[in-house]
Design a protein around this motif. Structure first.
Motif, PDB file in Angstrom:
ATOM      1  N   GLN A 180      -3.189  -5.296  23.107  1.00 24.03           N
ATOM      2  CA  GLN A 180      -4.004  -5.370  21.893  1.00 24.03           C
ATOM      3  C   GLN A 180      -5.353  -4.690  22.112  1.00 24.03           C
ATOM      4  N   VAL A 181      -5.944  -4.898  23.281  1.00 21.66           N
ATOM      5  CA  VAL A 181      -7.228  -4.262  23.604  1.00 21.66           C
ATOM      6  C   VAL A 181      -7.070  -2.747  23.644  1.00 21.66           C
ATOM      7  N   ILE A 182      -5.986  -2.271  24.268  1.00 26.94           N
ATOM      8  CA  ILE A 182      -5.759  -0.824  24.381  1.00 26.94           C
ATOM      9  C   ILE A 182      -5.591  -0.203  22.993  1.00 26.94           C
ATOM     10  N   SER A 183      -4.818  -0.863  22.126  1.00 24.76           N
ATOM     11  CA  SER A 183      -4.606  -0.318  20.777  1.00 24.76           C
ATOM     12  C   SER A 183      -5.909  -0.319  19.985  1.00 24.76           C
ATOM     13  N   MET A 184      -6.760  -1.325  20.191  1.00 22.24           N
ATOM     14  CA  MET A 184      -8.045  -1.362  19.498  1.00 22.24           C
ATOM     15  C   MET A 184      -8.964  -0.248  19.986  1.00 22.24           C
ATOM     16  N   VAL A 185      -8.925   0.055  21.284  1.00 21.35           N
ATOM     17  CA  VAL A 185      -9.735   1.153  21.820  1.00 21.35           C
ATOM     18  C   VAL A 185      -9.313   2.474  21.182  1.00 21.35           C
ATOM     19  N   LEU A 186      -7.998   2.699  21.096  1.00 24.35           N
ATOM     20  CA  LEU A 186      -7.492   3.919  20.481  1.00 24.35           C
ATOM     21  C   LEU A 186      -7.871   3.974  19.001  1.00 24.35           C
ATOM     22  N   PHE A 187      -7.762   2.842  18.328  1.00 30.60           N
ATOM     23  CA  PHE A 187      -8.122   2.760  16.911  1.00 30.60           C
ATOM     24  C   PHE A 187      -9.593   3.103  16.700  1.00 30.60           C
ATOM     25  N   MET A 188     -10.461   2.519  17.515  1.00 30.66           N
ATOM     26  CA  MET A 188     -11.892   2.786  17.376  1.00 30.66           C
ATOM     27  C   MET A 188     -12.220   4.234  17.702  1.00 30.66           C
ATOM     28  N   ALA A 189     -11.492   4.826  18.661  1.00 29.37           N
ATOM     29  CA  ALA A 189     -11.722   6.230  19.009  1.00 29.37           C
ATOM     30  C   ALA A 189     -11.351   7.140  17.839  1.00 29.37           C
ATOM     31  N   LEU A 190     -10.234   6.864  17.178  1.00 27.43           N
ATOM     32  CA  LEU A 190      -9.829   7.671  16.029  1.00 27.43           C
ATOM     33  C   LEU A 190     -10.795   7.490  14.858  1.00 27.43           C
ATOM     34  N   TRP A 191     -11.271   6.273  14.678  1.00 25.42           N
ATOM     35  CA  TRP A 191     -12.237   5.995  13.611  1.00 25.42           C
ATOM     36  C   TRP A 191     -13.543   6.753  13.872  1.00 25.42           C
ATOM     37  N   LEU A 192     -14.015   6.719  15.130  1.00 22.70           N
ATOM     38  CA  LEU A 192     -15.236   7.441  15.497  1.00 22.70           C
ATOM     39  C   LEU A 192     -15.050   8.938  15.309  1.00 22.70           C
ATOM     40  N   ASP A 193     -13.891   9.456  15.703  1.00 22.63           N
ATOM     41  CA  ASP A 193     -13.601  10.876  15.532  1.00 22.63           C
ATOM     42  C   ASP A 193     -13.646  11.266  14.054  1.00 22.63           C
ATOM     43  N   PHE A 194     -13.062  10.424  13.193  1.00 25.34           N
ATOM     44  CA  PHE A 194     -13.090  10.683  11.758  1.00 25.34           C
ATOM     45  C   PHE A 194     -14.529  10.705  11.239  1.00 25.34           C
ATOM     46  N   THR A 195     -15.325   9.744  11.681  1.00 25.68           N
ATOM     47  CA  THR A 195     -16.721   9.665  11.241  1.00 25.68           C
ATOM     48  C   THR A 195     -17.502  10.907  11.642  1.00 25.68           C
ATOM     49  N   ILE A 196     -17.295  11.373  12.870  1.00 30.21           N
ATOM     50  CA  ILE A 196     -17.993  12.561  13.355  1.00 30.21           C
ATOM     51  C   ILE A 196     -17.585  13.793  12.549  1.00 30.21           C
ATOM     52  N   ARG A 197     -16.289  13.914  12.271  1.00 29.95           N
ATOM     53  CA  ARG A 197     -15.798  15.068  11.517  1.00 29.95           C
ATOM     54  C   ARG A 197     -16.347  15.063  10.083  1.00 29.95           C
ATOM     55  N   VAL A 198     -16.448  13.872   9.493  1.00 25.88           N
ATOM     56  CA  VAL A 198     -17.006  13.760   8.143  1.00 25.88           C
ATOM     57  C   VAL A 198     -18.482  14.175   8.145  1.00 25.88           C
ATOM     58  N   ARG A 199     -19.227  13.711   9.149  1.00 26.59           N
ATOM     59  CA  ARG A 199     -20.647  14.051   9.229  1.00 26.59           C
ATOM     60  C   ARG A 199     -20.854  15.557   9.422  1.00 26.59           C
ATOM     61  N   LYS A 200     -19.982  16.162  10.216  1.00 27.79           N
ATOM     62  CA  LYS A 200     -20.079  17.609  10.416  1.00 27.79           C
ATOM     63  C   LYS A 200     -19.802  18.353   9.114  1.00 27.79           C
ATOM     64  N   ALA A 201     -18.780  17.908   8.384  1.00 22.57           N
ATOM     65  CA  ALA A 201     -18.452  18.544   7.109  1.00 22.57           C
ATOM     66  C   ALA A 201     -19.592  18.378   6.108  1.00 22.57           C
ATOM     67  N   LYS A 202     -20.215  17.214   6.126  1.00 21.59           N
ATOM     68  CA  LYS A 202     -21.343  16.968   5.226  1.00 21.59           C
ATOM     69  C   LYS A 202     -22.514  17.873   5.570  1.00 21.59           C
ATOM     70  N   ALA A 203     -22.777  18.042   6.870  1.00 21.46           N
ATOM     71  CA  ALA A 203     -23.877  18.897   7.301  1.00 21.46           C
ATOM     72  C   ALA A 203     -23.631  20.351   6.927  1.00 21.46           C
ATOM     73  N   MET A 204     -22.379  20.762   6.907  1.00 19.64           N
ATOM     74  CA  MET A 204     -22.013  22.133   6.561  1.00 19.64           C
ATOM     75  C   MET A 204     -21.920  22.339   5.049  1.00 19.64           C
ATOM     76  N   GLY A 205     -21.998  21.245   4.289  1.00 14.84           N
ATOM     77  CA  GLY A 205     -21.936  21.346   2.845  1.00 14.84           C
ATOM     78  C   GLY A 205     -20.542  21.472   2.275  1.00 14.84           C
ATOM     79  N   SER A 206     -19.530  21.211   3.088  1.00 12.52           N
ATOM     80  CA  SER A 206     -18.146  21.376   2.638  1.00 12.52           C
ATOM     81  C   SER A 206     -17.453  20.051   2.334  1.00 12.52           C
ATOM     82  N   LEU A 207     -18.144  18.944   2.539  1.00 10.09           N
ATOM     83  CA  LEU A 207     -17.491  17.648   2.394  1.00 10.09           C
ATOM     84  C   LEU A 207     -17.058  17.386   0.957  1.00 10.09           C
ATOM     85  N   GLY A 208     -17.944  17.628  -0.001  1.00 16.00           N
ATOM     86  CA  GLY A 208     -17.647  17.276  -1.385  1.00 16.00           C
ATOM     87  C   GLY A 208     -16.556  18.101  -2.031  1.00 16.00           C
TER      88      GLY A 208
END
Length: 355
Positions: free
Chosen positions: A193-221
Protein backbone atom coordinates in the motif's frame (compact mmCIF):
# COMPACT_ATOMS: atom_id res chain seq x y z
CA UNK A 1 -12.53 -28.63 35.92
CA UNK A 2 -9.76 -28.68 33.35
CA UNK A 3 -10.27 -27.52 29.78
CA UNK A 4 -9.08 -29.51 26.76
CA UNK A 5 -5.59 -28.03 27.15
CA UNK A 6 -5.36 -29.14 30.77
CA UNK A 7 -5.79 -25.62 32.16
CA UNK A 8 -7.85 -25.07 35.31
CA UNK A 9 -9.65 -21.70 34.78
CA UNK A 10 -9.99 -21.23 38.54
CA UNK A 11 -6.37 -21.97 39.41
CA UNK A 12 -4.05 -20.32 36.89
CA UNK A 13 -0.29 -20.64 37.11
CA UNK A 14 0.61 -16.96 37.39
CA UNK A 15 4.33 -17.52 37.89
CA UNK A 16 5.02 -19.48 34.73
CA UNK A 17 7.32 -18.10 32.01
CA UNK A 18 6.26 -20.72 29.47
CA UNK A 19 4.83 -18.75 26.51
CA UNK A 20 2.62 -21.63 25.39
CA UNK A 21 1.09 -22.05 28.85
CA UNK A 22 0.61 -18.28 29.14
CA UNK A 23 -1.22 -18.24 25.77
CA UNK A 24 -3.50 -21.07 26.90
CA UNK A 25 -4.30 -19.38 30.22
CA UNK A 26 -4.67 -15.85 28.90
CA UNK A 27 -8.33 -16.20 27.84
CA UNK A 28 -9.26 -16.83 31.49
CA UNK A 29 -7.43 -13.76 32.75
CA UNK A 30 -9.03 -10.66 34.24
CA UNK A 31 -7.61 -7.28 35.16
CA UNK A 32 -5.93 -7.38 38.54
CA UNK A 33 -5.42 -11.14 38.42
CA UNK A 34 -2.91 -11.84 35.65
CA UNK A 35 0.27 -9.83 34.99
CA UNK A 36 -0.28 -7.09 32.38
CA UNK A 37 2.79 -8.47 30.60
CA UNK A 38 0.62 -11.39 29.54
CA UNK A 39 -1.50 -9.08 27.39
CA UNK A 40 -0.65 -8.63 23.72
CA UNK A 41 0.12 -4.96 24.37
CA UNK A 42 1.47 -3.78 27.68
CA UNK A 43 -0.90 -0.86 28.24
CA UNK A 44 -4.61 -0.30 28.67
CA UNK A 45 -6.02 1.81 25.82
CA UNK A 46 -7.20 5.15 27.16
CA UNK A 47 -10.98 4.97 27.31
CA UNK A 48 -11.57 8.73 26.96
CA UNK A 49 -9.33 9.23 23.93
CA UNK A 50 -10.68 6.21 22.10
CA UNK A 51 -14.29 7.19 22.77
CA UNK A 52 -13.55 10.65 21.31
CA UNK A 53 -12.03 9.08 18.19
CA UNK A 54 -14.99 6.71 17.93
CA UNK A 55 -17.45 9.61 18.17
CA UNK A 56 -15.57 11.51 15.45
CA UNK A 57 -15.90 8.60 13.04
CA UNK A 58 -19.62 8.25 13.80
CA UNK A 59 -20.13 11.95 13.03
CA UNK A 60 -18.07 11.73 9.83
CA UNK A 61 -20.06 8.66 8.76
CA UNK A 62 -23.32 10.55 9.16
CA UNK A 63 -22.09 13.57 7.19
CA UNK A 64 -20.64 11.38 4.44
CA UNK A 65 -23.93 9.52 4.08
CA UNK A 66 -25.84 12.82 3.89
CA UNK A 67 -23.64 14.30 1.14
CA UNK A 68 -23.24 11.00 -0.70
CA UNK A 69 -26.98 10.38 -0.92
CA UNK A 70 -27.76 14.02 -1.70
CA UNK A 71 -25.25 14.25 -4.56
CA UNK A 72 -25.46 10.59 -5.64
CA UNK A 73 -21.71 9.94 -5.47
CA UNK A 74 -22.40 6.24 -4.96
CA UNK A 75 -18.99 4.66 -5.57
CA UNK A 76 -17.28 7.29 -3.45
CA UNK A 77 -19.91 6.86 -0.73
CA UNK A 78 -19.57 3.07 -0.70
CA UNK A 79 -15.81 3.26 -0.20
CA UNK A 80 -16.14 5.89 2.54
CA UNK A 81 -18.78 3.85 4.39
CA UNK A 82 -16.58 0.74 4.34
CA UNK A 83 -13.57 2.64 5.65
CA UNK A 84 -15.53 4.46 8.36
CA UNK A 85 -17.29 1.29 9.56
CA UNK A 86 -13.94 -0.46 9.88
CA UNK A 87 -12.57 2.48 11.88
CA UNK A 88 -15.63 2.39 14.15
CA UNK A 89 -15.35 -1.35 14.73
CA UNK A 90 -11.60 -1.00 15.33
CA UNK A 91 -12.08 1.60 18.06
CA UNK A 92 -14.82 -0.49 19.65
CA UNK A 93 -12.19 -3.23 19.77
CA UNK A 94 -9.78 -0.89 21.56
CA UNK A 95 -12.45 0.03 24.10
CA UNK A 96 -13.09 -3.69 24.67
CA UNK A 97 -9.32 -4.13 25.02
CA UNK A 98 -9.36 -1.53 27.79
CA UNK A 99 -11.87 -3.65 29.70
CA UNK A 100 -9.91 -6.86 29.18
CA UNK A 101 -6.49 -6.68 27.48
CA UNK A 102 -6.00 -10.44 27.69
CA UNK A 103 -8.71 -11.43 25.19
CA UNK A 104 -6.99 -11.98 21.85
CA UNK A 105 -10.17 -11.41 19.84
CA UNK A 106 -10.44 -7.86 21.22
CA UNK A 107 -6.91 -7.18 20.06
CA UNK A 108 -7.50 -8.67 16.61
CA UNK A 109 -10.70 -6.67 16.08
CA UNK A 110 -8.75 -3.49 16.75
CA UNK A 111 -5.65 -4.52 14.80
CA UNK A 112 -7.27 -5.86 11.63
CA UNK A 113 -9.99 -3.21 11.24
CA UNK A 114 -7.73 -0.21 11.85
CA UNK A 115 -5.06 -1.68 9.57
CA UNK A 116 -7.44 -2.25 6.65
CA UNK A 117 -9.74 0.78 6.99
CA UNK A 118 -7.56 3.57 5.50
CA UNK A 119 -7.14 1.67 2.22
CA UNK A 120 -10.76 2.56 1.42
CA UNK A 121 -10.06 6.26 1.99
CA UNK A 122 -7.12 6.04 -0.40
CA UNK A 123 -9.51 4.53 -2.95
CA UNK A 124 -11.73 7.61 -2.62
CA UNK A 125 -8.76 9.86 -3.34
CA UNK A 126 -7.91 7.82 -6.45
CA UNK A 127 -11.46 8.33 -7.71
CA UNK A 128 -11.15 12.07 -7.20
CA UNK A 129 -7.77 12.54 -8.88
CA UNK A 130 -9.03 11.17 -12.19
CA UNK A 131 -11.79 13.79 -12.16
CA UNK A 132 -9.35 16.56 -11.25
CA UNK A 133 -7.22 15.62 -14.25
CA UNK A 134 -10.29 15.64 -16.50
CA UNK A 135 -11.17 19.15 -15.32
CA UNK A 136 -7.65 20.64 -15.39
CA UNK A 137 -6.31 19.05 -18.58
CA UNK A 138 -6.02 15.34 -19.40
CA UNK A 139 -3.35 15.86 -22.04
CA UNK A 140 -0.86 16.79 -19.30
CA UNK A 141 -1.27 13.45 -17.53
CA UNK A 142 0.85 10.42 -18.35
CA UNK A 143 -2.21 8.22 -17.78
CA UNK A 144 -5.80 8.54 -18.89
CA UNK A 145 -7.97 9.98 -16.08
CA UNK A 146 -9.94 6.78 -15.51
CA UNK A 147 -6.76 4.70 -15.47
CA UNK A 148 -5.72 6.12 -12.09
CA UNK A 149 -8.71 4.59 -10.33
CA UNK A 150 -8.31 1.28 -12.16
CA UNK A 151 -4.62 0.86 -11.36
CA UNK A 152 -4.46 2.18 -7.82
CA UNK A 153 -7.76 0.78 -6.58
CA UNK A 154 -6.49 -2.54 -7.95
CA UNK A 155 -3.29 -2.06 -5.93
CA UNK A 156 -5.37 -1.26 -2.85
CA UNK A 157 -7.47 -4.41 -3.34
CA UNK A 158 -4.27 -6.45 -3.52
CA UNK A 159 -3.04 -4.79 -0.31
CA UNK A 160 -6.42 -5.42 1.35
CA UNK A 161 -6.32 -9.10 0.42
CA UNK A 162 -2.86 -9.47 1.93
CA UNK A 163 -3.88 -7.63 5.10
CA UNK A 164 -7.09 -9.65 5.45
CA UNK A 165 -5.26 -12.95 4.90
CA UNK A 166 -2.61 -11.90 7.39
CA UNK A 167 -5.29 -10.99 9.91
CA UNK A 168 -7.00 -14.34 9.41
CA UNK A 169 -3.74 -16.22 9.88
CA UNK A 170 -2.94 -14.26 13.04
CA UNK A 171 -6.43 -14.79 14.48
CA UNK A 172 -6.40 -18.56 13.92
CA UNK A 173 -2.78 -19.17 14.88
CA UNK A 174 -2.19 -21.71 17.62
CA UNK A 175 1.30 -20.52 18.51
CA UNK A 176 3.62 -17.52 18.31
CA UNK A 177 5.15 -18.70 15.01
CA UNK A 178 1.74 -18.82 13.35
CA UNK A 179 0.81 -15.43 14.75
CA UNK A 180 4.07 -13.94 13.47
CA UNK A 181 3.46 -15.42 10.03
CA UNK A 182 0.10 -13.68 9.89
CA UNK A 183 1.70 -10.44 11.04
CA UNK A 184 4.32 -10.71 8.30
CA UNK A 185 1.60 -11.07 5.66
CA UNK A 186 -0.15 -7.98 7.05
CA UNK A 187 3.15 -6.09 6.87
CA UNK A 188 3.51 -7.13 3.24
CA UNK A 189 0.03 -5.73 2.57
CA UNK A 190 0.89 -2.44 4.26
CA UNK A 191 4.21 -2.18 2.41
CA UNK A 192 2.48 -2.75 -0.93
CA UNK A 193 0.00 0.00 0.00
CA UNK A 194 2.87 2.38 0.82
CA UNK A 195 4.60 1.59 -2.49
CA UNK A 196 1.42 2.21 -4.50
CA UNK A 197 0.86 5.51 -2.66
CA UNK A 198 4.42 6.62 -3.47
CA UNK A 199 3.84 5.88 -7.15
CA UNK A 200 0.47 7.64 -7.02
CA UNK A 201 1.96 10.76 -5.43
CA UNK A 202 4.80 10.76 -7.98
CA UNK A 203 2.34 10.69 -10.89
CA UNK A 204 0.24 13.41 -9.26
CA UNK A 205 3.34 15.59 -8.77
CA UNK A 206 4.39 14.97 -12.37
CA UNK A 207 0.94 16.06 -13.58
CA UNK A 208 1.10 19.21 -11.45
CA UNK A 209 4.53 20.14 -12.81
CA UNK A 210 3.42 19.58 -16.41
CA UNK A 211 0.32 21.74 -15.86
CA UNK A 212 2.42 24.54 -14.36
CA UNK A 213 4.82 24.41 -17.30
CA UNK A 214 1.93 24.59 -19.77
CA UNK A 215 0.47 27.53 -17.87
CA UNK A 216 3.81 29.34 -17.92
CA UNK A 217 4.05 28.80 -21.68
CA UNK A 218 0.51 30.09 -22.19
CA UNK A 219 -0.74 26.87 -23.74
CA UNK A 220 -2.76 25.50 -20.84
CA UNK A 221 -6.10 27.12 -21.64
CA UNK A 222 -6.14 26.00 -25.27
CA UNK A 223 -7.02 22.41 -24.51
CA UNK A 224 -8.95 22.66 -21.27
CA UNK A 225 -12.55 21.41 -21.54
CA UNK A 226 -14.93 24.36 -21.66
CA UNK A 227 -17.51 22.33 -19.75
CA UNK A 228 -15.52 22.86 -16.54
CA UNK A 229 -14.48 26.51 -16.97
CA UNK A 230 -16.34 27.89 -13.96
CA UNK A 231 -15.58 24.89 -11.75
CA UNK A 232 -11.89 25.05 -12.66
CA UNK A 233 -11.63 28.69 -11.59
CA UNK A 234 -13.65 28.37 -8.38
CA UNK A 235 -12.19 28.67 -4.89
CA UNK A 236 -13.89 25.48 -3.73
CA UNK A 237 -12.17 23.47 -6.47
CA UNK A 238 -8.78 24.82 -5.37
CA UNK A 239 -9.61 23.94 -1.76
CA UNK A 240 -10.73 20.48 -2.88
CA UNK A 241 -7.36 19.80 -4.51
CA UNK A 242 -5.42 20.96 -1.45
CA UNK A 243 -7.62 18.88 0.85
CA UNK A 244 -6.81 15.75 -1.15
CA UNK A 245 -3.08 16.54 -1.09
CA UNK A 246 -3.05 16.95 2.69
CA UNK A 247 -5.27 13.88 3.20
CA UNK A 248 -2.95 11.75 1.04
CA UNK A 249 0.10 12.85 3.02
CA UNK A 250 -1.62 12.12 6.35
CA UNK A 251 -2.71 8.64 5.26
CA UNK A 252 0.81 8.00 3.96
CA UNK A 253 2.37 9.01 7.30
CA UNK A 254 -0.06 6.74 9.12
CA UNK A 255 0.84 3.80 6.82
CA UNK A 256 4.57 4.31 7.49
CA UNK A 257 3.82 4.29 11.22
CA UNK A 258 1.83 1.03 11.01
CA UNK A 259 4.57 -0.67 8.99
CA UNK A 260 7.12 0.31 11.65
CA UNK A 261 4.76 -0.83 14.41
CA UNK A 262 4.08 -4.26 12.96
CA UNK A 263 7.62 -4.82 11.71
CA UNK A 264 8.95 -4.45 15.24
CA UNK A 265 6.53 -7.05 16.58
CA UNK A 266 3.91 -6.72 19.29
CA UNK A 267 6.61 -6.62 21.95
CA UNK A 268 8.43 -3.65 20.40
CA UNK A 269 8.54 -0.22 22.00
CA UNK A 270 6.51 1.43 19.23
CA UNK A 271 3.77 -1.24 19.38
CA UNK A 272 3.48 -0.68 23.12
CA UNK A 273 3.52 3.11 23.00
CA UNK A 274 0.02 4.44 23.46
CA UNK A 275 1.22 7.99 22.82
CA UNK A 276 2.53 7.04 19.37
CA UNK A 277 -0.73 5.34 18.50
CA UNK A 278 -2.87 8.26 19.67
CA UNK A 279 -0.80 10.65 17.54
CA UNK A 280 -0.05 8.72 14.35
CA UNK A 281 -3.22 6.62 13.96
CA UNK A 282 -6.44 8.33 15.06
CA UNK A 283 -5.67 12.02 14.40
CA UNK A 284 -4.08 11.32 11.00
CA UNK A 285 -7.09 9.42 9.70
CA UNK A 286 -9.70 11.66 11.36
CA UNK A 287 -8.10 14.80 9.90
CA UNK A 288 -7.77 13.21 6.45
CA UNK A 289 -11.41 12.08 6.41
CA UNK A 290 -12.59 15.43 7.83
CA UNK A 291 -10.87 17.27 4.97
CA UNK A 292 -12.41 14.94 2.40
CA UNK A 293 -15.77 15.43 4.09
CA UNK A 294 -15.60 19.24 4.24
CA UNK A 295 -14.56 19.40 0.59
CA UNK A 296 -16.91 16.58 -0.38
CA UNK A 297 -16.72 15.96 -4.15
CA UNK A 298 -20.50 16.15 -4.35
CA UNK A 299 -20.40 19.72 -3.01
CA UNK A 300 -17.57 20.60 -5.37
CA UNK A 301 -18.63 18.95 -8.66
CA UNK A 302 -22.41 18.88 -8.20
CA UNK A 303 -23.90 17.67 -11.53
CA UNK A 304 -20.42 17.49 -13.07
CA UNK A 305 -19.33 14.54 -10.90
CA UNK A 306 -20.61 11.96 -13.41
CA UNK A 307 -19.33 13.67 -16.60
CA UNK A 308 -15.91 14.18 -15.01
CA UNK A 309 -15.85 10.51 -14.09
CA UNK A 310 -16.19 9.60 -17.77
CA UNK A 311 -12.74 11.04 -18.42
CA UNK A 312 -12.24 11.70 -22.12
CA UNK A 313 -15.30 9.69 -23.10
CA UNK A 314 -17.95 12.30 -22.49
CA UNK A 315 -17.94 16.06 -22.79
CA UNK A 316 -21.15 17.77 -23.81
CA UNK A 317 -21.28 20.03 -26.86
CA UNK A 318 -23.55 22.90 -27.73
CA UNK A 319 -24.83 23.58 -24.23
CA UNK A 320 -25.27 26.82 -22.42
CA UNK A 321 -23.69 26.72 -18.97
CA UNK A 322 -25.96 27.25 -16.01
CA UNK A 323 -24.06 28.31 -12.91
CA UNK A 324 -24.80 26.36 -9.76
CA UNK A 325 -24.63 27.88 -6.31
CA UNK A 326 -21.05 26.67 -5.78
CA UNK A 327 -19.80 28.12 -9.03
CA UNK A 328 -19.56 24.90 -11.04
CA UNK A 329 -20.94 24.64 -14.57
CA UNK A 330 -24.08 22.65 -15.27
CA UNK A 331 -24.74 22.09 -18.95
CA UNK A 332 -28.32 21.88 -20.19
CA UNK A 333 -30.16 21.83 -23.47
CA UNK A 334 -28.51 19.21 -25.70
CA UNK A 335 -28.00 15.49 -25.93
CA UNK A 336 -25.05 15.67 -28.32
CA UNK A 337 -21.93 14.07 -26.83
CA UNK A 338 -18.43 14.78 -28.05
CA UNK A 339 -15.14 13.29 -26.91
CA UNK A 340 -12.71 15.65 -25.20
CA UNK A 341 -10.14 15.04 -27.92
CA UNK A 342 -12.62 16.24 -30.56
CA UNK A 343 -13.55 19.23 -28.42
CA UNK A 344 -9.88 20.17 -28.05
CA UNK A 345 -9.39 20.07 -31.82
CA UNK A 346 -12.48 22.21 -32.45
CA UNK A 347 -11.35 24.73 -29.84
CA UNK A 348 -7.88 24.83 -31.43
CA UNK A 349 -9.32 25.39 -34.94
CA UNK A 350 -11.65 28.13 -33.67
CA UNK A 351 -8.79 30.00 -32.01
CA UNK A 352 -6.64 29.82 -35.17
CA UNK A 353 -9.51 30.97 -37.35
CA UNK A 354 -9.97 34.02 -35.11
CA UNK A 355 -6.22 34.64 -35.28
Amino acid sequence: MLDRNGVDPNHLNLTTTNSTLIAMQRKYCKLGECPISWATISYLPNIGGNVVYLACFFVLLGIQMFFGIKHKTWTFLGSMIMGLLLEIIGYIGRIMLHNNPFIMNNFLVYLICLTIGPAFFSGCIYLCLGRIITVVGPEHSRLQPRTYAKIFIGCDLFALVLQAVGGALASTAKDHAGSQQGTNVMIAGLVSQVISMVLFMALWLDFTIRVRKAKAMGSLGRSQPALYNTLRNSAIFAGFQWSLIVATILIFIRCIYRVAELAGGFNSAIANSQVSFMIFEGPMIITAVALITWFHPGRVFRQLWVPAGKGDRLVTKGMKPMHSDNGSDVQLGSNIALSEGEQFRESWRAQHQRA
